[in-house]
Design an enzyme around this catalytic site. Structure first.
Site, PDB file in Angstrom:
ATOM      1  N   ASP A 267      12.064  85.224  20.834  1.00  0.00           N
ATOM      2  CA  ASP A 267      12.478  83.902  20.373  1.00  0.00           C
ATOM      3  C   ASP A 267      13.927  83.633  20.792  1.00  0.00           C
ATOM      4  OD1 ASP A 267      12.318  81.495  19.013  1.00  0.00           O
ATOM      5  OD2 ASP A 267      11.697  82.392  17.108  1.00  0.00           O
TER       6      ASP A 267
ATOM      7  N   ASP B 294       6.507  74.546  17.576  1.00  0.00           N
ATOM      8  CA  ASP B 294       6.348  74.964  16.179  1.00  0.00           C
ATOM      9  C   ASP B 294       5.457  74.009  15.404  1.00  0.00           C
ATOM     10  OD1 ASP B 294       7.746  77.279  16.273  1.00  0.00           O
ATOM     11  OD2 ASP B 294       9.613  76.464  15.474  1.00  0.00           O
TER      12      ASP B 294
HETATM   13  C1  DGJ Z   1      11.095  79.762  15.677  1.00  0.00           C
HETATM   14  C2  DGJ Z   1       9.718  80.016  16.221  1.00  0.00           C
HETATM   15  O1  DGJ Z   1       9.334  78.968  17.048  1.00  0.00           O
HETATM   16  C3  DGJ Z   1       8.754  80.215  15.069  1.00  0.00           C
HETATM   17  O2  DGJ Z   1       7.454  80.372  15.551  1.00  0.00           O
HETATM   18  C4  DGJ Z   1       9.184  81.400  14.261  1.00  0.00           C
HETATM   19  O3  DGJ Z   1       9.061  82.563  15.041  1.00  0.00           O
HETATM   20  C5  DGJ Z   1      10.616  81.228  13.790  1.00  0.00           C
HETATM   21  N1  DGJ Z   1      11.493  80.888  14.855  1.00  0.00           N
HETATM   22  C6  DGJ Z   1      11.108  82.473  13.114  1.00  0.00           C
HETATM   23  O4  DGJ Z   1      12.414  82.386  12.770  1.00  0.00           O
END
Ligand code: DGJ
Length: 735
Positions: free
Chosen positions: A473, A537
């Protein structure tokens, strides 16, 4: 003979390399056939623009690096200087060589000198690519230019320039951007923009005079990244129109440009966006641009995707194993990590047919919420007294792969790492960049910071038995990203690539997902070293239909993470039936992001059926040709995947909202062999959507048999769906 004609698949690139300047791009687009020397000379002559009043006495020669010295008054291909001098160039052609990578698949050479190794960056070539290297220099300016041009067997073109400072003193590069001309018939532009949870929103408009400049200054690819900048004939669609497109393969600051000049030329280009002083070449040093991907089609946007998908699928590093159905626990537990609860989720996942379990954010020291812990890549002893191995063992014992979330480039000021090394940040001396999700960016250009992160990731993978996947990430923009007082985004981007490459070298069996606050790092440079992207997300199926459709312009379905979220979306609060959520998530690298421990027996049964359906269709979904339907009613969307020998297909038809017309019109199902006969029916494996009463045609379950031509040209009338419902159709050749 120095007119070069590269031909692959249905695409031609013709360059007039007779010198003395840089080769003029005579044509990039559809195949012009097998032209002999004479015919090529005539083509060159026929395409020289006229000399017009109030203009240069010679027509401008547009090369892959436009120069004022060649009569170009648009954006220059190179902007740079040596202490205010050598600011304008006139490159002379020193030579070129062109080869076929099937006879020399190992190296990319120029004049006997090895200048690259195929496929060093994952982007270049495969057997059968045509490789052209052009060498030029401007001795007065003290600069040497090497351009690498590749036309792959599918018709995909890549261009990259390398500039070497051969003069005295430092040469500063401000911009070096490859461009390609497109003809005047391209009158409309389409590209993508977006934000968190609304990635890859299309924007489209006529192409006026001037420059349409899409700049990304996020230090990462960005939620608003252009992805593809498409120029096309009026009204082009998914299945029709002539289109030219470029993609800038770079995960830092970048620019993608469409320029149309009142003098008559139109160009598409893209490169890195450099900050003042960021690239200062000492004598002998070189700067290399990102790869510019360029693709042409006269079959509309789907034709562009055909070429791009075929290119990506032919890469040696393209994922080959069936893409494991994934449970990601983020929306199920967030930071609330509890071994028993996670074990129960794994048990339920295994029962439903899931094949990979991903433990998301929250497992490492001090990470009880998003205010602390980033950088301290040790398992939190308070939450995990026996470490992660009990969970990993449980998950793998159930036959599932185990994946782990990391965010290696970041640090929270509330962390042991920051307390020990407050100077390991990308920042301007004397101040911190504005906080973003309570975090800052580690300066990976510092060897000690880089070594620390690499050692931690390496140790995590080495010390645990069974981590086979990283969700990598990256959750903030790089703002005022200074490195030892100088701009640092370029160096950081390369350091991230090196870190990924090194880890993959040490742990070749570990797959990596590119995630960045959802889908803010989707580009072909990061995908040269990762195995899929997290598209967004937002798991709301209605939003996802659009996010996935447009992400799929560049990427084939197997590279796009698509998960079934909970009934009420966590990010939009919309409520959707399981059928709509699952039908949307079916067309990608399928997964679940939902607290499946809390769902009813009926939901479990239906979810298991969708997982099984995905697995049954996966060989088709992850290898076939993607088609998207140009339906006249904007409330009706349809897309599908057709296998390469035209024997099978699967389509989904979605109703987004209500329509003005009671019956929006038959849905055409394109992409099949016009002469063959096909049986079309609703998939039987999962419950049918509750369509509007009496509207389902009798054939829906039993099937109707039509030719590919009838399906593409007439289509089928489908039941009246409620808004936010989808129907999945399966198509099989008969006889
Ligand atoms: C952002 C990501 O896009 C999410 O899927 C998740 O992993 C969060 N960060 C976790 O902090």
């Amino acid at each position: 003979m120095t007119i070069l004609h590269l031909r692959r698949a249905r695409t031609s690139l013709v360059l007039d390399a007779r010198g003395p300047g840089l080769p003029r791009v005579v044509h990039w687009g559809g195949d012009v056939g097998d032209l002999d020397d004479d015919a090529l000379r005539h083509l060159v002559d026929a395409t020289v623009p006229p000399v017009v009043p109030s203009s240069f006495d010679e027509p401008p020669a547009l090369s892959l690096l436009p120069e004022a010295s060649a009569g170009w008054s648009g954006r220059p291909g190179l902007a740079g200087h040596r202490d205010g001098r050598d600011w304008s160039t006139s490159f002379r052609l020193d030579g070129w060589d062109v080869r076929d990578s099937s006879t020399d698949p190992g190296h990319l050479t120029a004049g006997g000198e090895v200048v690259g190794v195929l496929p060093a960056d994952g982007g270049h070539g495969g057997p059968g690519a045509a490789l052209l290297t052009v060498r030029a220099s401007d001795p007065a300016a003290g600069l040497t230019l090497t351009s690498e041009i590749m036309l792959d067997p599918h018709g995909l073109l890549t261009v990259r320039h390398r500039l070497r400072n051969d003069g005295d003193g430092v040469y500063e590069v401000r911009e070096l951007t490859p461009v390609l001309p497109v003809p005047a018939v391209a009158t409309e532009l389409l590209d993508l923009t977006g934000r968190w949870c609304r990635e890859r929103s299309p924007q489209r408009h006529p192409w006026p005079h001037g420059a349409w400049v899409r700049e990304g200054r996020h230090g990462r690819t960005g939620h608003d990244a252009t992805l593809l900048l498409v120029a096309g004939t009026a009204g082009f669609g998914f299945g029709h129109g002539e289109v030219w497109a470029v993609h800038t393969a770079w995960s830092g600051d970048h620019v993608t440009v469409a320029e149309r000049r009142p003098t008559g030329e139109s160009t598409l280009g893209g490169g890195e966006l450099l900050a003042p002083g960021e690239i200062r070449l000492a004598p002998g040093e070189s700067y290399e641009t990102p790869l510019l991907y360029a693709v042409w089609s006269d079959d509309g946007l789907d034709g562009l995707s055909d070429v791009l998908h075929a290119h990506l699928r032919a890469r040696p590093g393209h994922p080959r194993s069936p893409r494991p159905v994934t449970l990601n626990v983020w929306e199920a537990v967030y930071f609330d990590h509890d071994l028993d609860r996670l074990r129960a989720l794994a048990d339920r996942a295994a029962h439903l047919g899931v094949e990979r379990f991903v433990l998301d954010d929250g497992w490492f020291r001090g990470r009880r919420d998003d205010t602390a812990g980033l950088g301290d890549w040790y398992v939190d002893e308070g939450v995990w007294p026996d470490g992660l191995q009990p969970l990993i063992g449980h998950v793998t014992g159930q036959g599932l792969q185990f994946g782990l979330w990391v965010e290696p480039e970041m640090v929270n000021p509330d962390s042991d790492l920051f307390r020990a090394h407050p100077d390991w940040l990308l920042a301007v001396p004397g101040r911190l960049p504005p906080a973003w999700r309570n975090q800052q960016v580690l300066d990976l250009g510092r060897p000690e910071a880089y070594d620390y992160v690499r050692e931690r990731l390496d140790a995590l993978l080495s010390e645990h038995r069974g981590i086979s996947y990283l969700k990598w990430d990256q959750n903030r923009d790089l703002t005022e990203a200074g490195h030892h007082g100088r701009p640092g985004v370029h160096g950081q981007t390369l350091a991230v690539y090196r870190l990924l490459d090194e880890l993959r070298g040490r742990h070749p069996d570990v797959e990596i997902e590119s995630c960045s606050s959802g889908g803010a790092r989707v580009d072909l440079a990061i995908l040269a070293r990762t195995d899929r992207v997290w598209a967004s997300d937002c798991n709301d199926a209605l939003e996802r239909l659009s996010i996935q459709r447009w992400t799929g312009l560049l990427l084939p379905p197997e590279l796009i993470g698509t998960h079934i979220g909970p009934e009420r979306s966590h990010t939009t609060h919309r409520v959707h039936d399981l059928g709509f959520r699952a039908a949307t998530a079916l067309f990608g690298h399928h997964g679940i992001e939902w607290d499946i421990a809390s769902i009813s027996a009926a939901e479990q049964a239906e979810l298991a059926a969708w997982v099984a359906l995905h697995k049954r269709l996966r060989p088709l979904l992850h290898a076939g040709r993607v088609v998207r339907v140009d339906h006249p009613d904007p409330a009706v969307w349809a897309h599908g995947v057709v296998d390469h020998d035209n024997t099978r297909a699967v389509y989904a038809v979605a109703r987004l909202t209500t329509s003005v017309a009671q019956v929006p019109g038959a849905v055409r199902l394109p992409g099949l062999d016009p002469a063959r006969r096909y049986r079309v029916r609703q998939v039987a494996d999962v419950p049918a959507p509750a369509t509007i009463e009496r509207s389902a045609p009798p054939w829906l379950a039993s099937g109707v048999t039509l030719t590919g031509a009838a399906l593409a040209r007439v289509g089928v009338q489908l039941p009246a769906l409620h808004p936010e419902q989808s129907l999945v159709l399966e198509v099989d050749a008969v006889g």
